[in-house]
Design a protein around this motif. Sequence first.
Motif, PDB file in Angstrom:
ATOM      1  N   CYS A   1       0.711  -1.168   0.031  1.00 10.07           N
ATOM      2  CA  CYS A   1       0.022  -0.145   0.191  1.00 10.07           C
ATOM      3  C   CYS A   1       0.811   1.210   0.057  1.00 10.07           C
ATOM      4  O   CYS A   1       0.296   2.346   0.274  1.00 10.07           O
ATOM      5  CB  CYS A   1      -1.064  -0.145   1.264  1.00 10.07           C
ATOM      6  SG  CYS A   1      -2.159  -1.251   1.170  1.00 10.07           S
ATOM      7  N   ASP A   2       2.127   1.169  -0.231  1.00 12.36           N
ATOM      8  CA  ASP A   2       3.100   2.279  -0.313  1.00 12.36           C
ATOM      9  C   ASP A   2       4.104   2.073  -1.145  1.00 12.36           C
ATOM     10  O   ASP A   2       5.325   1.504  -0.766  1.00 12.36           O
ATOM     11  CB  ASP A   2       3.461   2.584   1.250  1.00 12.36           C
ATOM     12  CG  ASP A   2       4.463   3.514   1.199  1.00 12.36           C
ATOM     13  OD1 ASP A   2       4.508   4.404   0.406  1.00 12.36           O
ATOM     14  OD2 ASP A   2       5.025   4.070   2.685  1.00 12.36           O
TER      15      ASP A   2
ATOM     16  N   THR B   1      -4.271  -6.840   1.420  1.00 11.32           N
ATOM     17  CA  THR B   1      -3.821  -5.376   1.460  1.00 11.32           C
ATOM     18  C   THR B   1      -4.781  -4.498   1.678  1.00 11.32           C
ATOM     19  O   THR B   1      -5.728  -4.365   0.972  1.00 11.32           O
ATOM     20  CB  THR B   1      -2.904  -5.291  -0.058  1.00 11.32           C
ATOM     21  OG1 THR B   1      -4.039  -5.649  -1.128  1.00 11.32           O
ATOM     22  CG2 THR B   1      -1.728  -6.116  -0.096  1.00 11.32           C
TER      23      THR B   1
ATOM     24  N   CYS C   1      -5.799  -1.537   0.959  1.00 12.03           N
ATOM     25  CA  CYS C   1      -5.861  -0.315   0.125  1.00 12.03           C
ATOM     26  C   CYS C   1      -6.239  -0.605  -1.206  1.00 12.03           C
ATOM     27  O   CYS C   1      -6.688  -1.673  -1.425  1.00 12.03           O
ATOM     28  CB  CYS C   1      -4.544   0.272   0.117  1.00 12.03           C
ATOM     29  SG  CYS C   1      -3.188  -1.020  -0.716  1.00 12.03           S
TER      30      CYS C   1
ATOM     31  N   TYR D   1      -4.367   0.668  -6.780  1.00 11.38           N
ATOM     32  CA  TYR D   1      -2.944   1.091  -6.648  1.00 11.38           C
ATOM     33  C   TYR D   1      -1.978   0.052  -6.409  1.00 11.38           C
ATOM     34  O   TYR D   1      -1.035   0.277  -7.184  1.00 11.38           O
ATOM     35  CB  TYR D   1      -3.141   1.923  -5.117  1.00 11.38           C
ATOM     36  CG  TYR D   1      -1.705   2.172  -4.477  1.00 11.38           C
ATOM     37  CD1 TYR D   1      -1.188   3.478  -4.824  1.00 11.38           C
ATOM     38  CD2 TYR D   1      -1.066   1.365  -3.724  1.00 11.38           C
ATOM     39  CE1 TYR D   1       0.009   4.034  -4.432  1.00 11.38           C
ATOM     40  CE2 TYR D   1       0.172   1.803  -3.547  1.00 11.38           C
ATOM     41  CZ  TYR D   1       0.797   3.272  -3.703  1.00 11.38           C
ATOM     42  OH  TYR D   1       1.845   3.315  -3.273  1.00 11.38           O
ATOM     43  N   THR D   2      -2.137  -0.994  -5.889  1.00 14.36           N
ATOM     44  CA  THR D   2      -1.142  -2.034  -5.678  1.00 14.36           C
ATOM     45  C   THR D   2      -0.687  -2.677  -7.128  1.00 14.36           C
ATOM     46  O   THR D   2       0.271  -2.808  -7.687  1.00 14.36           O
ATOM     47  CB  THR D   2      -1.540  -3.219  -4.849  1.00 14.36           C
ATOM     48  OG1 THR D   2      -1.852  -2.479  -3.568  1.00 14.36           O
ATOM     49  CG2 THR D   2      -0.599  -4.247  -4.749  1.00 14.36           C
TER      50      THR D   2
END
Length: 236
Positions: free
Chosen positions: A98-99, A120, A122, A126-127
């Motif tokens: 997630c980052d 995850t 998020c 995004y991932t």
Amino acid sequence: MLCNICGSTEFADQGPREKVRCLSCGAMERTRMLWLKLQKMLSDGHLSSSSRVLHIAPDKGIVIRLSGVLEAENYHTADLFPELYTKFAPETRRIDLCDLDDWSSENYDLIIHSHVLEHTPCNIAYTLYHLHRMLRQSGRHIFIVPLMGGKYEECFQDIPPEERRRRLSQEDHVRRFGKADIHAHLGSVLNLPDPPDAEAIYGANTLRAANIPSAVWTGYNGCTVFDLARSDMKFI
């Protein structure tokens, strides 16, 4: 019948699934299916000793096998909790799916993970976007998710463990990947191939010998190995 990863003939039950977990290397039926895919990539020349590989939440048996094939500097293992892997993958680095903004673009020929994305907390787009961004132009994204009956659901809220198990099948899951609407969740961000026919690819004898139940040979399921190109991300 033996584990095609470590050669063991001893298996244990995993919940309601009988004799699927290798007692030597811990490989599940999905892990053995993943190794068949990686072996095929090696034999076809799509994976070589010089390939740069990121293996997320690395499986013990596959780590041992890939470490014997890949050049050490090119094989990277990573997990949110790297301390869990000190016994068999001590160089595992920390990754937070997630980052991922600071991870380099076009850095890997292959990214591998199995039963990770359900954990995850998020936006899954995004991932997936960043994992595909991290691939080289000819890179591949090989992964497995626990596809189940019914439709997609996710929950990032703090709910009781029993409620999370009821809705998402496991108390540490934040999402449920449903087979009924796969093209509305994974398929909304990825160009998904038709579900592979493992019997046609590997042969029934190979699958049986590796103790992979016939119920997961065809169709979308928790052992389906997705093989995607960098360009299969729809908005990269």
